[in-house]
Every structure is written in structure tokens, then in C-alpha cells.
Design an enzyme around this catalytic site. Structure first.
Site, mmCIF file in Angstrom:
data_model
loop_
_atom_site.group_PDB
_atom_site.id
_atom_site.type_symbol
_atom_site.label_atom_id
_atom_site.label_comp_id
_atom_site.label_asym_id
_atom_site.label_seq_id
_atom_site.Cartn_x
_atom_site.Cartn_y
_atom_site.Cartn_z
ATOM 1 N N LEU A 38 -31.914 40.275 15.306
ATOM 2 C CA LEU A 38 -32.920 40.221 14.244
ATOM 3 C C LEU A 38 -32.324 40.429 12.856
ATOM 4 C CD1 LEU A 38 -35.663 42.436 15.919
ATOM 5 C CD2 LEU A 38 -35.970 40.042 15.257
ATOM 6 N N GLY A 40 -31.596 42.352 9.786
ATOM 7 C CA GLY A 40 -31.524 43.805 9.608
ATOM 8 C C GLY A 40 -30.941 44.537 10.803
ATOM 9 N N SER A 41 -30.543 43.800 11.839
ATOM 10 C CA SER A 41 -30.026 44.488 13.032
ATOM 11 C C SER A 41 -28.555 44.872 12.882
ATOM 12 C CB SER A 41 -30.214 43.612 14.273
ATOM 13 O OG SER A 41 -29.487 42.407 14.157
ATOM 14 N N LYS A 43 -25.888 42.528 12.032
ATOM 15 C CA LYS A 43 -24.939 41.466 12.386
ATOM 16 C C LYS A 43 -23.796 41.354 11.371
ATOM 17 C CE LYS A 43 -28.032 38.177 12.289
ATOM 18 N NZ LYS A 43 -29.159 39.036 11.910
ATOM 19 N N SER A 111 -30.033 33.258 14.993
ATOM 20 C CA SER A 111 -30.084 32.374 16.183
ATOM 21 C C SER A 111 -31.058 32.879 17.237
ATOM 22 C CB SER A 111 -28.671 32.187 16.773
ATOM 23 O OG SER A 111 -27.956 33.390 16.941
#
Lengths: 207, 207
Positions: A38, A40-41, A43, A111
Site C-alpha cells: 500500500l 505509505g507501507s 516500499k 502494484s
């Protein structure tokens, strides 16, 4: 001579310096680390931390960041479903070229759709390492680094553009899942360490 | 936050390991060697010979071959004028990423239109080395490695697809022009040597 999609009269031109030779030069194996999750996760944070850790070990990596690529290669694409699919397809194809060049290619894209990620995996089935940033939605929304959740809550993002909060987890084929531990996020360097350990165990960090 | 083409809500994500650091690791400078010329003029041969010569010197290069890319990234594109332009634009964008990664990216495409080549040069004005394979049309037609001239003479290639024999030389901005000498083609290794000497003189073969 072959026909591919809309292309005819095209040939496969063999390169004289092969992937194995480039890997020997670099003392590593080309692969794709595909970071998904998501908005804000974390990445991009992981991508940065991982590339730093690999560089410290003398390994050559390159980050393909979903947003950066939209400034160049994919600037003709929007956020409709088919554009998102094409966005991810192109990044997958470019990641495949980088892996063939011998680099550890770190792709960092939301993605959200399983089928798009699987299509990229299918391009490079033996060297595609999917890392899922499995952080709670509430945390991602609290971080909201791009203000996207705020816009979505305010109804200011078209439905077409809101798939960043849809995320398909079904039929996960991932190699690494990063989670909170006791409600606490691991540090970027701890997460990078987990990926590096995986790469090391699988032999990617030597030719 | 910016708007690029059809994309909104996108950000530029800075990579923590920079181009200079990657160049130091590789002891070379990222650049694009763009080989252009008629079908049969020897582009692929030079690309292969050049990558071999660079590898021998411990330098990391990667070939983006126009036909190969049409099997993957650009398989949705045909040979209409706008598809050719998009084909070259995408190769230019990918070449730019490879140069940013620190590689000597060797792009080998007919790329007949000046404006398309110039658009790629504009993406990377300081590290774009255009090599023009200036071989006589008669020689290229005699070689005809893909049988394209034969098809064209037989009227079997649509006008749209025949730009491989149209080649715009006006306003040449090239760095290296390879010609026959006394009616004889230089050997692939001599041509590669000429490009390597250029790269050496300009400082690309060290960080």
C-alpha cells in the site's frame, strides 16, 4: 524472423557478452526484488535502505521507482486500470533487462493487482523475489506520505484512481513478507537486512 | 507533487545510492552509445564487438537492440511513424536509466529520423554519443541481412514500413562517423576500437 504483437520482420540479435560474463564481472547474480504494498507501507524506504546495504557490500543495484518511471518512460500513462497494467508491464520488462545486465534491480511499486505482478514474475520466473510490505492500512493511512488517503476520504480521487487502497492479496506467491512485530514496524535497516539475508542464502550475492 | 502527461499525484523519490557512487563502484561513467544507420550497415556487429572490447577491459556495458526490445518492452508497437517514434522514445528512456545506473548502454537501432534521435539526446545531453554507420546504401542492400531490401524492391513492404530505407542525415549532431576507407569497410574490431578510444579520451572509462 518472427512476429510479435504488432511487429513483423524482426529478428533476435544475440549479444556476444552474456549474462554469465556480466555476473562474473560484478560477482553477483542479476535478479529483481519486487517490493509491493500500500501507499505509505514503506516500499521506497526499504528500496533505499536495501540499495544502500547492497552498495556497502560492493553490489550493484538500481531502483526502479513507480513514481519516478512515470516522469520518463511511462509519462504517457495515467491511472486507469489498463494504464496501471501497462505501467507495471513496462517496469517488469525494464527490470528484466536490468537483471539480464547483471544488476540487482529493486522495483518499488504499489502494484495492487495480483495478475500484474504475476505477469512480471512470469518474465523472470527464476529470479523474481516478491517482497510484500504487509503493514496495517491504519498505519499507512496515518503516514499518508502523499496525502492520497486524505484525498480519497474527501472523495477527491476518481474511482479509477483509487486502486491504491485496493490491494489484492489472493494467491500470494511472495518470497518475503515484512510485518510489524508486536505492533511495531521493523527499522528500514532491519527490513533491508532480511532481504539481504534472503539474497545471500539464495546465492545472488556471488557470481 | 507534480503532473506529468496523464499522471497526477506523483512524486519524485530520491535514490540514496547516487550515480556517482555506482560509477565509483564500476570505475566507469554511465553513458549512452547510440548506434544509428541503415539496415545492414553493421550496427549490431559494432554493438557486439564494442561490448566485447569493453568487457575485456573490465567495463560493464549492456546492449539495447531495437529488434530485441520489440520482443518485450515494445511488443505492443508496430512500424507506423508514431509507433517508430514511441519505440525510440522508450529505448531512449531505458538507455537513460541504464546510464544512470552507471552502465555504458549501447543502443542499436535504425532510428532514421533526426528528431527522434535528438529527443533521446535531449534526455541525456552530456552523455549521449551518437555513432553513425555511414555505409553506402548499395553495400547495405547487398548484405540485406533481414531480406528487407529484397521485400521492399518487390513492393512487399507497406509504405509505412519502408522508412528503414529513408534516413535523415540533416542537422547531424553525431560524435563518431564510421565510413568505408578506400571502398573497404573497417573490421568490427577496428570500429569498436574507434569508439573505445573516444570513450577513453572523454573519460568514460574511469570514474
Amino acid at each position: 524472423m518472427s512476429t510479435m504483437g504488432n511487429s513483423t520482420n524482426i529478428f533476435w540479435q544475440e549479444s556476444p557478452v552474456g549474462k554469465l560474463e556480466r555476473q562474473k564481472l560484478l560477482n553477483q547474480k542479476g535478479c529483481v526484488v519486487w517490493i509491493t504494498g500500500l501507499s505509505g507501507s514503506g516500499k521506497s524506504t526499504l528500496a533505499c535502505s536495501l540499495s544502500r546495504e547492497l552498495h556497502t557490500r560492493g553490489k550493484l543495484s538500481y531502483i526502479l521507482d513507480g513514481d519516478n518511471v512515470r516522469h520518463g518512460l511511462n509519462k504517457d500513462l495515467g491511472f486507469k486500470a489498463e494504464d496501471r497494467t501497462e505501467n507495471i508491464r513496462r517496469v517488469g520488462e525494464v527490470a528484466k533487462l536490468f537483471a539480464d545486465a547483471g544488476l540487482i534491480c529493486i522495483a518499488s511499486l504499489i502494484s495492487p493487482y495480483r495478475k500484474d505482478r504475476d505477469a512480471c514474475r512470469a518474465m523472470l520466473p527464476d529470479a523474481f523475489i516478491e517482497v510484500f510490505m504487509n503493514m496495517p492500512l491504519a498505519l499507512c493511512e496515518e503516514r499518508d506520505p502523499k496525502g492520497l488517503y486524505k484525498l480519497a476520504r474527501a472523495g477527491k480521487i476518481k474511482e479509477d484512481d483509487s486502486s491504491f487502497i485496493l490491494y489484492q492479496l489472493i494467491a500470494l506467491l511472495l518470497q518475503i513478507e515484512l510485518n510489524q512485530k508486536d505492533g511495531v514496524c521493523p527499522t528500514p535497516s532491519a527490513m533491508a537486512g532480511e532481504v539481504v539475508t534472503y539474497l545471500e542464502d539464495k546465492g545472488y550475492l556471488q557470481d
